[in-house]
Write a protein that holds these residues in place. Structure first.
Motif, PDB file in Angstrom:
ATOM      1  N   ALA A  40      33.329  36.304  35.257  1.00  0.00           N
ATOM      2  CA  ALA A  40      34.446  36.840  36.030  1.00  0.00           C
ATOM      3  C   ALA A  40      35.296  35.706  36.606  1.00  0.00           C
ATOM      4  O   ALA A  40      36.532  35.774  36.587  1.00  0.00           O
ATOM      5  N   GLU A  41      34.653  34.650  37.095  1.00  0.00           N
ATOM      6  CA  GLU A  41      35.393  33.520  37.646  1.00  0.00           C
ATOM      7  C   GLU A  41      36.205  32.824  36.558  1.00  0.00           C
ATOM      8  O   GLU A  41      37.354  32.432  36.778  1.00  0.00           O
ATOM      9  N   GLN A  42      35.629  32.679  35.376  1.00  0.00           N
ATOM     10  CA  GLN A  42      36.365  32.091  34.261  1.00  0.00           C
ATOM     11  C   GLN A  42      37.593  32.937  33.926  1.00  0.00           C
ATOM     12  O   GLN A  42      38.680  32.400  33.660  1.00  0.00           O
ATOM     13  N   GLN A  43      37.425  34.250  33.943  1.00  0.00           N
ATOM     14  CA  GLN A  43      38.547  35.139  33.645  1.00  0.00           C
ATOM     15  C   GLN A  43      39.613  35.055  34.735  1.00  0.00           C
ATOM     16  O   GLN A  43      40.808  35.082  34.438  1.00  0.00           O
ATOM     17  N   LYS A  45      40.366  32.406  36.397  1.00  0.00           N
ATOM     18  CA  LYS A  45      41.089  31.170  36.128  1.00  0.00           C
ATOM     19  C   LYS A  45      42.069  31.357  34.975  1.00  0.00           C
ATOM     20  O   LYS A  45      43.193  30.851  35.027  1.00  0.00           O
ATOM     21  N   VAL A  46      41.640  32.070  33.933  1.00  0.00           N
ATOM     22  CA  VAL A  46      42.527  32.340  32.792  1.00  0.00           C
ATOM     23  C   VAL A  46      43.734  33.146  33.254  1.00  0.00           C
ATOM     24  O   VAL A  46      44.881  32.824  32.912  1.00  0.00           O
ATOM     25  N   LEU A  47      43.488  34.187  34.041  1.00  0.00           N
ATOM     26  CA  LEU A  47      44.590  35.024  34.525  1.00  0.00           C
ATOM     27  C   LEU A  47      45.535  34.237  35.422  1.00  0.00           C
ATOM     28  O   LEU A  47      46.762  34.389  35.330  1.00  0.00           O
ATOM     29  N   SER A  48      44.976  33.382  36.257  1.00  0.00           N
ATOM     30  CA  SER A  48      45.796  32.556  37.137  1.00  0.00           C
ATOM     31  C   SER A  48      46.658  31.604  36.319  1.00  0.00           C
ATOM     32  O   SER A  48      47.856  31.438  36.583  1.00  0.00           O
ATOM     33  N   HIS A  49      46.059  30.983  35.309  1.00  0.00           N
ATOM     34  CA  HIS A  49      46.826  30.067  34.458  1.00  0.00           C
ATOM     35  C   HIS A  49      47.897  30.821  33.686  1.00  0.00           C
ATOM     36  O   HIS A  49      49.038  30.342  33.557  1.00  0.00           O
ATOM     37  N   ASP A  50      47.553  31.999  33.180  1.00  0.00           N
ATOM     38  CA  ASP A  50      48.538  32.804  32.449  1.00  0.00           C
ATOM     39  C   ASP A  50      49.724  33.151  33.341  1.00  0.00           C
ATOM     40  O   ASP A  50      50.881  33.102  32.903  1.00  0.00           O
ATOM     41  N   ALA A  51      49.441  33.495  34.593  1.00  0.00           N
ATOM     42  CA  ALA A  51      50.515  33.836  35.530  1.00  0.00           C
ATOM     43  C   ALA A  51      51.381  32.609  35.805  1.00  0.00           C
ATOM     44  O   ALA A  51      52.620  32.698  35.830  1.00  0.00           O
TER      45      ALA A  51
END
Length: 94
Positions: A40-43, A45-51
């Protein structure tokens, strides 16, 4: 509210996993929970980077639309990148 997750694995995998978890002083359930939390934490980070990336792209298009963008030719871009790489490599060798 907590959610329950169920999945099936073969007995040998369960037995070995329990042994490993117990050798680390935790339960198999604890190990699965920790792994799920890491995913969940990795996801996140992915969502934050995508944003962040989406925001950067939108800013670039706004700049283009406002006529504030500047373009350089391929040779100049290659030259600038070579200079930046050399500068970074120079710092790494110090």
């Amino acid at each position: 509210m907590d959610t329950r997750i169920q999945f099936r694995i073969d007995e040998e995998t369960k037995r070995l996993s329990q042994q490993m978890a117990e050798s680390q002083g935790r339960t198999l359930s604890d190990a699965c929970r920790e792994f799920t939390e890491q995913l969940a934490e990795q996801q996140r980070k992915v969502l934050s980077h995508d944003a962040w990336l989406t925001n950067q792209i939108n800013q670039a298009f706004e700049k283009l639309d406002d006529g504030k963008a500047s373009f350089i030719n391929h040779e100049n871009a290659k030259s600038q990148m070579a200079e930046r790489k050399a500068k970074i490599r120079g710092r790494a060798n110090q």
